[in-house]
Design a protein around this motif. Structure first.
Motif, PDB file in Angstrom:
ATOM      1  N   ALA A 140     -33.124 -11.866  -8.317  1.00 33.92           N
ATOM      2  CA  ALA A 140     -32.243 -12.502  -9.302  1.00 33.92           C
ATOM      3  C   ALA A 140     -32.734 -12.245 -10.724  1.00 33.92           C
ATOM      4  N   GLU A 141     -34.040 -12.310 -10.919  1.00 34.72           N
ATOM      5  CA  GLU A 141     -34.608 -12.070 -12.254  1.00 34.72           C
ATOM      6  C   GLU A 141     -34.344 -10.627 -12.689  1.00 34.72           C
ATOM      7  N   GLU A 142     -34.486  -9.707 -11.751  1.00 39.06           N
ATOM      8  CA  GLU A 142     -34.253  -8.298 -12.078  1.00 39.06           C
ATOM      9  C   GLU A 142     -32.772  -8.043 -12.401  1.00 39.06           C
ATOM     10  N   ARG A 143     -31.878  -8.723 -11.686  1.00 42.47           N
ATOM     11  CA  ARG A 143     -30.441  -8.554 -11.977  1.00 42.47           C
ATOM     12  C   ARG A 143     -30.102  -9.046 -13.379  1.00 42.47           C
ATOM     13  N   GLU A 144     -30.738 -10.121 -13.792  1.00 40.62           N
ATOM     14  CA  GLU A 144     -30.517 -10.622 -15.151  1.00 40.62           C
ATOM     15  C   GLU A 144     -31.075  -9.647 -16.179  1.00 40.62           C
ATOM     16  N   ARG A 145     -32.244  -9.108 -15.892  1.00 42.88           N
ATOM     17  CA  ARG A 145     -32.829  -8.102 -16.789  1.00 42.88           C
ATOM     18  C   ARG A 145     -31.949  -6.853 -16.843  1.00 42.88           C
ATOM     19  N   LEU A 146     -31.343  -6.505 -15.702  1.00 41.86           N
ATOM     20  CA  LEU A 146     -30.438  -5.352 -15.649  1.00 41.86           C
ATOM     21  C   LEU A 146     -29.224  -5.584 -16.548  1.00 41.86           C
ATOM     22  N   GLN A 180     -28.079  -4.291 -24.130  1.00 40.63           N
ATOM     23  CA  GLN A 180     -28.892  -3.688 -25.189  1.00 40.63           C
ATOM     24  C   GLN A 180     -28.509  -2.228 -25.428  1.00 40.63           C
ATOM     25  N   ALA A 181     -28.240  -1.500 -24.334  1.00 43.93           N
ATOM     26  CA  ALA A 181     -27.833  -0.101 -24.468  1.00 43.93           C
ATOM     27  C   ALA A 181     -26.514   0.001 -25.222  1.00 43.93           C
ATOM     28  N   GLN A 182     -25.594  -0.897 -24.922  1.00 45.30           N
ATOM     29  CA  GLN A 182     -24.302  -0.892 -25.602  1.00 45.30           C
ATOM     30  C   GLN A 182     -24.448  -1.244 -27.083  1.00 45.30           C
ATOM     31  N   LYS A 183     -25.304  -2.219 -27.377  1.00 41.83           N
ATOM     32  CA  LYS A 183     -25.511  -2.619 -28.774  1.00 41.83           C
ATOM     33  C   LYS A 183     -26.146  -1.494 -29.579  1.00 41.83           C
ATOM     34  N   ARG A 184     -27.106  -0.791 -28.972  1.00 41.02           N
ATOM     35  CA  ARG A 184     -27.747   0.330 -29.673  1.00 41.02           C
ATOM     36  C   ARG A 184     -26.724   1.410 -29.991  1.00 41.02           C
ATOM     37  N   ALA A 185     -25.871   1.718 -29.003  1.00 35.36           N
ATOM     38  CA  ALA A 185     -24.844   2.750 -29.220  1.00 35.36           C
ATOM     39  C   ALA A 185     -23.866   2.311 -30.298  1.00 35.36           C
ATOM     40  N   GLN A 186     -23.473   1.045 -30.275  1.00 35.57           N
ATOM     41  CA  GLN A 186     -22.533   0.527 -31.278  1.00 35.57           C
ATOM     42  C   GLN A 186     -23.137   0.556 -32.677  1.00 35.57           C
ATOM     43  N   THR A 187     -24.403   0.132 -32.783  1.00 36.95           N
ATOM     44  CA  THR A 187     -25.084   0.131 -34.089  1.00 36.95           C
ATOM     45  C   THR A 187     -25.194   1.543 -34.641  1.00 36.95           C
ATOM     46  N   ALA A 231     -15.461  -5.419 -26.646  1.00 38.78           N
ATOM     47  CA  ALA A 231     -16.723  -4.663 -26.700  1.00 38.78           C
ATOM     48  C   ALA A 231     -16.712  -3.807 -27.955  1.00 38.78           C
ATOM     49  N   GLY A 232     -17.881  -3.329 -28.319  1.00 38.51           N
ATOM     50  CA  GLY A 232     -17.966  -2.414 -29.451  1.00 38.51           C
ATOM     51  C   GLY A 232     -17.269  -1.101 -29.130  1.00 38.51           C
ATOM     52  N   ALA A 233     -16.458  -0.623 -30.063  1.00 41.01           N
ATOM     53  CA  ALA A 233     -15.715   0.621 -29.823  1.00 41.01           C
ATOM     54  C   ALA A 233     -16.639   1.820 -29.668  1.00 41.01           C
ATOM     55  N   GLY A 234     -17.836   1.709 -30.247  1.00 37.38           N
ATOM     56  CA  GLY A 234     -18.780   2.820 -30.156  1.00 37.38           C
ATOM     57  C   GLY A 234     -19.865   2.591 -29.130  1.00 37.38           C
ATOM     58  N   SER A 235     -19.671   1.632 -28.239  1.00 40.73           N
ATOM     59  CA  SER A 235     -20.717   1.304 -27.261  1.00 40.73           C
ATOM     60  C   SER A 235     -20.780   2.289 -26.104  1.00 40.73           C
ATOM     61  N   MET A 236     -19.814   3.194 -26.046  1.00 39.40           N
ATOM     62  CA  MET A 236     -19.803   4.252 -25.026  1.00 39.40           C
ATOM     63  C   MET A 236     -19.515   5.590 -25.711  1.00 39.40           C
ATOM     64  N   GLU A 237     -19.696   6.650 -24.968  1.00 40.33           N
ATOM     65  CA  GLU A 237     -19.483   7.997 -25.513  1.00 40.33           C
ATOM     66  C   GLU A 237     -17.986   8.245 -25.742  1.00 40.33           C
ATOM     67  N   ILE A 238     -17.600   8.394 -27.007  1.00 34.98           N
ATOM     68  CA  ILE A 238     -16.186   8.568 -27.365  1.00 34.98           C
ATOM     69  C   ILE A 238     -15.765  10.029 -27.207  1.00 34.98           C
ATOM     70  N   LEU A 239     -14.661  10.213 -26.481  1.00 32.99           N
ATOM     71  CA  LEU A 239     -14.066  11.546 -26.371  1.00 32.99           C
ATOM     72  C   LEU A 239     -13.032  11.782 -27.453  1.00 32.99           C
ATOM     73  N   GLY A 240     -12.212  10.778 -27.726  1.00 27.75           N
ATOM     74  CA  GLY A 240     -11.193  10.910 -28.769  1.00 27.75           C
ATOM     75  C   GLY A 240     -10.271   9.707 -28.788  1.00 27.75           C
ATOM     76  N   VAL A 241      -9.265   9.791 -29.651  1.00 27.07           N
ATOM     77  CA  VAL A 241      -8.332   8.681 -29.856  1.00 27.07           C
ATOM     78  C   VAL A 241      -6.911   9.188 -29.691  1.00 27.07           C
ATOM     79  N   VAL A 242      -6.063   8.388 -29.025  1.00 28.91           N
ATOM     80  CA  VAL A 242      -4.642   8.724 -28.882  1.00 28.91           C
ATOM     81  C   VAL A 242      -3.808   7.550 -29.392  1.00 28.91           C
ATOM     82  N   ARG A 243      -2.575   7.873 -29.768  1.00 29.84           N
ATOM     83  CA  ARG A 243      -1.688   6.859 -30.357  1.00 29.84           C
ATOM     84  C   ARG A 243      -0.373   6.812 -29.602  1.00 29.84           C
ATOM     85  N   PRO A 244      -0.111   5.699 -28.898  1.00 29.30           N
ATOM     86  CA  PRO A 244       1.152   5.598 -28.160  1.00 29.30           C
ATOM     87  C   PRO A 244       2.384   5.522 -29.040  1.00 29.30           C
TER      88      PRO A 244
END
Length: 349
Positions: free
Chosen positions: A199-205, A211-218, A335-348
């Motif tokens: 359980a402790e490891e799952r929380e750390r996970l 943290q990974a998402q925040k670093r990418a967003q920053t 979520a932060g828009a930059g928290s993952m690897e962005i491929l591009g943007v489309v407009r409906p």
């Protein structure tokens, strides 16, 4: 006889030696060192493996959704063709009835149509009066035969088209089944990896993931990407955003398109559909078919596509934030828009 006795004695000696040697062999085998256990993976390695599995499941989900959409289209096409076949057959029967009526009339008149009999009259005026009708009747007969030929040709074409549609439908169903198997396999493996953690490891996970998402967003915000954004939100985009954000807290479910659960593209499709703008079902098709815009021209309501395989998508809602359905085990969230690897943007719209 002596030979048999010697052989029996030899076998007895060998068996005795084997029995005597067995304990020593057993002790020797027991004393052999066991191979060392495989090194335990670090939490970072487990996190990377789990994320990879969910990414693969997302790609397979896109394949499943596309096959499902194609199956629905193919089923509708089969229904349409079937109706056309029925209508064509009814028309053929009607034309045959008309042709039969004409043939029976000709038979009753000794093998000649009524107008032809009138032409044979000795009355010149009657001949002139009926000549036009005779010509029109001949044309009607020719047209009738021509229409029968064309209708039968269309029926043959519809029958061929129906067969092709069935073949295509079965191919899509096979692709659906394969994708479903792959999705479930990846998700089950990822869940098993998580369940093996304490359980402790799952929380750390979970914290590691955040943290990974925040670093990418920053890092993304640090490029000054939001500095030049000036696009105004359209009324349609406002409706789409209102719908999407109202789904926050609902669970992710692969293949789901509401109203109680969603996958990533199911959420964006229904949001924009509610706003009056139908868009494709999958993130890959949304990326492929919708108009693309530069990030510097991005405005709320646009869709941000992630990863090189376009396997994830979210809706930009402003202030560097997206609303999206992340993955199995997570809920629709901001979520932060930059928290993952962005491929591009489309407009409906």
């Amino acid at each position: 006889m002596n030979r048999r006795r010697h052989a029996t004695a030899a076998i007895t000696v060998i068996c005795a030696l084997t029995v005597l040697a067995s304990p020593a062999l057993t002790l020797q085998a027991a004393a052999a060192p066991l191979p060392p256990p495989p090194p335990k993976k670090s939490l970072a390695e487990v996190h990377k493996e789990i994320e990879g599995l969910y990414r693969q499941a997302a790609a397979a989900t896109d394949a499943y959704n596309l096959a499902e959409e194609r199956s629905e289209e193919q089923s509708a096409e089969i229904v349409r063709v079937a109706r056309m076949i029925v209508e064509g057959r009814e028309k053929i029967e009607d034309l045959k009835a008309k042709a039969g009526a004409a043939a029976r009339a000709q038979y009753r008149n000794g093998g000649l149509p009524e107008d032809a009999q009138l032409v044979l009259t000795n009355d010149p005026q009657l001949f002139l009066d009926t000549a036009g009708r005779l010509k029109a009747g001949a044309k009607a007969t020719t047209d009738l035969l021509g229409e029968m030929t064309r209708t039968q040709a269309r029926l043959d074409l519809y029958a061929k088209e129906a067969g092709e549609n069935w073949t295509e439908l079965e191919a899509h169903r096979v692709r659906q089944a394969q994708a479903k198997k792959e999705i479930n396999g990846k998700i089950d493996t990822a869940k098993k990896l998580e369940s093996e953690l304490a359980a402790e490891e799952r929380e750390r996970l979970r914290l590691l993931e955040e943290q990974a998402q925040k670093r990418a967003q920053t890092s993304w915000l640090g490029t000054g990407v939001l500095a030049g954004l000036k696009g105004a939100t359209t009324p349609e985009a406002k409706k789409a955003i209102e719908f999407a954000t109202a789904q926050i807290g609902k669970p992710y479910e692969w293949g789901a398109e509401g109203p109680s659960s969603y996958d990533c593209s199911g959420l964006t499709q229904l949001a924009w559909g509610t706003a009056g703008r139908p868009i494709p079902r999958t993130s890959q098709e949304q990326w492929r078919l919708l108009p693309r815009v530069q990030i510097k021209d991005m405005r709320p309501g646009d869709l941000i596509v992630y990863f090189k395989d376009a396997s994830h998508i979210g809706m930009y809602v402003g202030d560097g934030t997206i609303v999206h359905a992340p993955r199995p085990g997570r809920n629709v969230t901001l979520a932060g828009a930059g928290s993952m690897e962005i491929l591009g943007v489309v407009r409906p719209s």
